[in-house]
Design a protein around this motif. Structure first.
Motif, short mmCIF file in Angstrom:
data_model
loop_
_atom_site.label_atom_id
_atom_site.label_comp_id
_atom_site.label_asym_id
_atom_site.label_seq_id
_atom_site.Cartn_x
_atom_site.Cartn_y
_atom_site.Cartn_z
N UNK A 140 0.83 -1.21 0.00
CA UNK A 140 0.00 0.00 0.00
C UNK A 140 0.87 1.26 0.00
N UNK A 141 2.13 1.10 -0.47
CA UNK A 141 3.07 2.22 -0.45
C UNK A 141 2.62 3.41 -1.31
N UNK A 142 1.76 3.15 -2.31
CA UNK A 142 1.30 4.22 -3.20
C UNK A 142 0.56 5.33 -2.45
N UNK A 143 0.07 5.03 -1.25
CA UNK A 143 -0.67 6.05 -0.50
C UNK A 143 0.25 7.22 -0.11
N UNK A 144 1.57 6.98 -0.14
CA UNK A 144 2.55 8.03 0.21
C UNK A 144 3.02 8.82 -1.02
N UNK A 145 2.36 8.56 -2.16
CA UNK A 145 2.81 9.14 -3.43
C UNK A 145 3.02 10.66 -3.36
N UNK A 146 2.10 11.35 -2.71
CA UNK A 146 2.17 12.82 -2.66
C UNK A 146 2.70 13.34 -1.32
N UNK A 147 3.09 12.40 -0.49
CA UNK A 147 3.38 12.76 0.90
C UNK A 147 4.42 13.88 1.04
N UNK A 148 5.50 13.76 0.27
CA UNK A 148 6.59 14.72 0.44
C UNK A 148 6.20 16.13 0.00
N UNK A 149 5.14 16.23 -0.82
CA UNK A 149 4.71 17.56 -1.30
C UNK A 149 3.69 18.21 -0.37
N UNK A 150 3.24 17.47 0.67
CA UNK A 150 2.22 18.03 1.57
C UNK A 150 2.84 19.04 2.54
N UNK A 151 2.01 19.95 3.05
CA UNK A 151 2.51 20.87 4.08
C UNK A 151 2.74 20.07 5.35
N UNK A 152 3.54 20.58 6.28
CA UNK A 152 3.77 19.84 7.53
C UNK A 152 2.46 19.51 8.25
N UNK A 153 1.53 20.45 8.27
CA UNK A 153 0.26 20.20 8.99
C UNK A 153 -0.52 19.09 8.28
N UNK A 154 -0.55 19.13 6.95
CA UNK A 154 -1.29 18.10 6.19
C UNK A 154 -0.65 16.74 6.36
N UNK A 155 0.69 16.73 6.43
CA UNK A 155 1.38 15.45 6.67
C UNK A 155 0.98 14.85 8.01
N UNK A 156 0.96 15.73 8.99
CA UNK A 156 0.62 15.28 10.35
C UNK A 156 -0.77 14.64 10.37
N UNK A 157 -1.70 15.34 9.71
CA UNK A 157 -3.09 14.86 9.68
C UNK A 157 -3.20 13.52 8.94
N UNK A 158 -2.48 13.45 7.82
CA UNK A 158 -2.53 12.24 7.00
C UNK A 158 -1.94 11.07 7.77
N UNK A 159 -0.82 11.33 8.44
CA UNK A 159 -0.19 10.25 9.20
C UNK A 159 -1.12 9.72 10.29
N UNK A 160 -1.86 10.64 10.91
CA UNK A 160 -2.80 10.21 11.95
C UNK A 160 -3.86 9.29 11.34
N UNK A 161 -4.33 9.65 10.15
CA UNK A 161 -5.34 8.80 9.50
C UNK A 161 -4.74 7.44 9.13
N UNK A 162 -3.53 7.47 8.57
CA UNK A 162 -2.89 6.21 8.14
C UNK A 162 -2.62 5.30 9.34
N UNK A 163 -2.26 5.92 10.44
CA UNK A 163 -1.96 5.14 11.64
C UNK A 163 -3.17 4.35 12.13
N UNK A 164 -4.37 4.90 11.85
CA UNK A 164 -5.58 4.24 12.36
C UNK A 164 -6.01 3.07 11.46
N UNK A 165 -5.32 2.88 10.34
CA UNK A 165 -5.73 1.79 9.42
C UNK A 165 -5.16 0.46 9.90
N UNK A 166 -6.02 -0.53 9.99
CA UNK A 166 -5.58 -1.88 10.36
C UNK A 166 -5.22 -2.60 9.06
#
Ligand code: UTP
Length: 472
Positions: A19-45
């Motif tokens: 599922x690595x493709x979910x990080x495709x745009x990660x490096x282009x996100x703002x720090x706040x958006x990255x933080x939010x996205x990581x929180x969502x990804x962390x909750x995925x089982x």
């Protein structure tokens, strides 16, 4: 968590699960958006998603020994049940519970479905209809009936704002407890997580069965315990005719095999015809369960008994009474601590981030699998379960679609039909069309009557004329 070891570990775990493709745009996100996205990804089982995606279609069940579920038929003696139900209401042991986390895509209303103007004359929103009914029952039984409402992360804020704007419909705000349910990521047909935007996954509420986990995780069950609640009156947000805290139903439920021992009970209506698309209560090897219309073999759907009636006629209307102790048991999960209810899969149209157009796109055809749990799967886990028949016109007027069956128009007609029938019991002349439908719009407020018998004390007109709009 960004750029920390934990974030890197998360990324490699997504890689390892394909599922690595979910990080495709990660490096282009703002720090706040990255933080939010990581929180969502962390909750995925990820392991659960992999298992569900691998499993393909739901396993076909074996229906060779399927029997209709027994039920308490309409017209059965209900005096004792009413006494038991009224006693537990008066003792403050009953809460109302609405599942309102659905997306309401078929209706296409812009806000939470509970804010939809539903009644036949005054257009009262669904939440107001329920609030007024609960308030009338509180007055009648001299008790508080706390109201628990399951929202979803997608509509929680709008739902709260609606209650605030309407001053909690005159009830004590402390007696309404809202909590969001969980979500599940949608996946493509080859099991890949989907991006809705560069920094968020496409997710959906995890089904009304998500209530089991959400009631526990939100502290709602604990709150019920602290208030001395033993049973919940469960209903969906889309049925303005639902009878909340029905003493007869609660009584049959609570006294099922001895006082306060019912775990989960259900109301049913006789199916309109074999083709009606509702789940049916069946005996699944000694346990009551609901078989979805789509799973039922055609020869069973159309089978008739010696009286020419449908053999499997007990249609589910998604109204239950559920004991708090039962939910606590379910929420604590299986022996391995896993969530007690299974996930079902459905092919749906899920908006996704289109790389070539660089925007979120609504697909024209189903493009994804959604995973949802269903509350009626809990029935098979209940030690004591009872089904009670009720009359369709009395309490089933769902609003699901924008037009046609189960639409605002059909719901208004059923509401007027029910209210017309109540008035006719007291000698009021009510106009009817050749097909039996009431030819007027009639609304009866909860403060006037919770059931037909309450009209004995009301000031009633002698006649209603065709086309009239009447509010009592
Ligand atoms: P429906 O099955 O009618 O789904 O929900 P829906 O999401 O409201 O509507 P569509 O299918 O998108 O048009 C039946 C009841 O279960 C609740 C709904 O709010 C409704 O009261 N529900 C459904 C939840 O609370 N959570 C869910 O995840 C799904």
């Amino acid at each position: 968590m960004q750029n920390t070891d934990a974030a890197l570990a998360l990324r490699s775990s997504f890689d390892a699960h394909g599922q690595g493709h979910t990080f495709r745009h990660f490096d282009a996100l703002t720090p706040a958006a990255r933080e939010q996205f990581l929180a969502q990804l962390e909750s995925v089982d990820l392991a659960l998603i992999a298992r569900l995606a691998r499993a393909g279609a739901d396993a076909k069940q074996d229906f060779s020994a399927l029997k209709p579920a027994p039920y308490v038929a309409l017209g059965a003696d209900s005096t004792d049940a009413r006494n038991v139900g009224e006693a537990i209401l008066r003792a403050g042991k009953v809460a109302a519970f609405t599942v309102a986390g659905g997306q309401g895509t078929r209706l296409g209303w812009r806000g939470p479905k509970g804010t939809y103007p539903a009644t036949a004359v005054t257009g009262r929103p669904l939440f107001r209809v329920f609030a007024e009914q609960i308030a009338a029952a509180e007055k009648r039984y001299g008790c508080a009936i706390p109201w628990y409402i399951m929202t979803s992360p997608l509509n929680d804020e709008d739902t709260r704002a609606f209650f605030r704007d309407n001053n909690w419909f005159g009830r004590n705000p402390a007696d309404t407890f809202m909590f969001p349910q969980g979500t599940m990521p949608s996946v493509t047909f080859d099991g890949k997580l989907m991006l809705e935007t560069p920094g968020s996954l496409a997710v959906n509420p995890d089904g009304h069965g998500g209530a089991v986990r959400a009631l526990s995780a939100s502290g709602a069950l604990e709150d019920m315990r602290a208030r001395g609640i033993e049973h919940m009156s469960y209903f969906q947000v889309d049925n303005p005719l639902v009878r909340i805290a029905d003493p007869v139903f609660l009584g049959f439920h609570a006294a099922n095999g001895g006082m306060s021992s019912g775990e989960m009970s259900s109301k049913m209506v006789a199916k309109r015809d074999a083709a009606e698309k509702v789940g049916v209560f069946c005996d699944l090897g000694g346990k009551t369960g609901v078989v979805e219309y789509s799973d039922m073999p055609a020869e069973l759907t159309t089978a008739v008994n010696a009286h020419g009636q449908l053999r499997f006629n007990a249609g589910s209307i998604a109204i239950h009474a559920i004991s708090v102790a039962f939910l606590e048991r379910l929420a604590s999960g299986g022996e391995d601590g896993s969530f007690a209810l299974p996930f079902h899969r459905a092919k749906k149209k899920v908006p996704y981030w289109c790389e070539s157009q660089a925007k979120t796109v609504e697909p024209a055809e189903p493009n994804a699998t959604k995973f949802e749990a269903f509350i009626f799967d809990a029935l098979a886990l209940a030690a004591k379960s009872l089904v009670m028949e009720t009359s369709r016109v009395e309490e089933f007027a769902p609003i699901k679609n924008a037009s046609g069956d189960d639409s605002p128009a059909s719901s208004h007609q059923i509401q007027s039909n029910r209210n017309g029938a109540w008035l006719e019991k007291f000698g009021v002349k009510v106009p009817r069309r050749p097909n039996g439908d009431v030819d007027a719009r009639i609304e009866i407020l909860a403060e006037t009557a919770l059931e037909a018998g309450d009209l004995a004390d009301a000031a009633l007109p002698r006649e209603i004329k065709a086309g009239d709009e009447v509010v009592l």
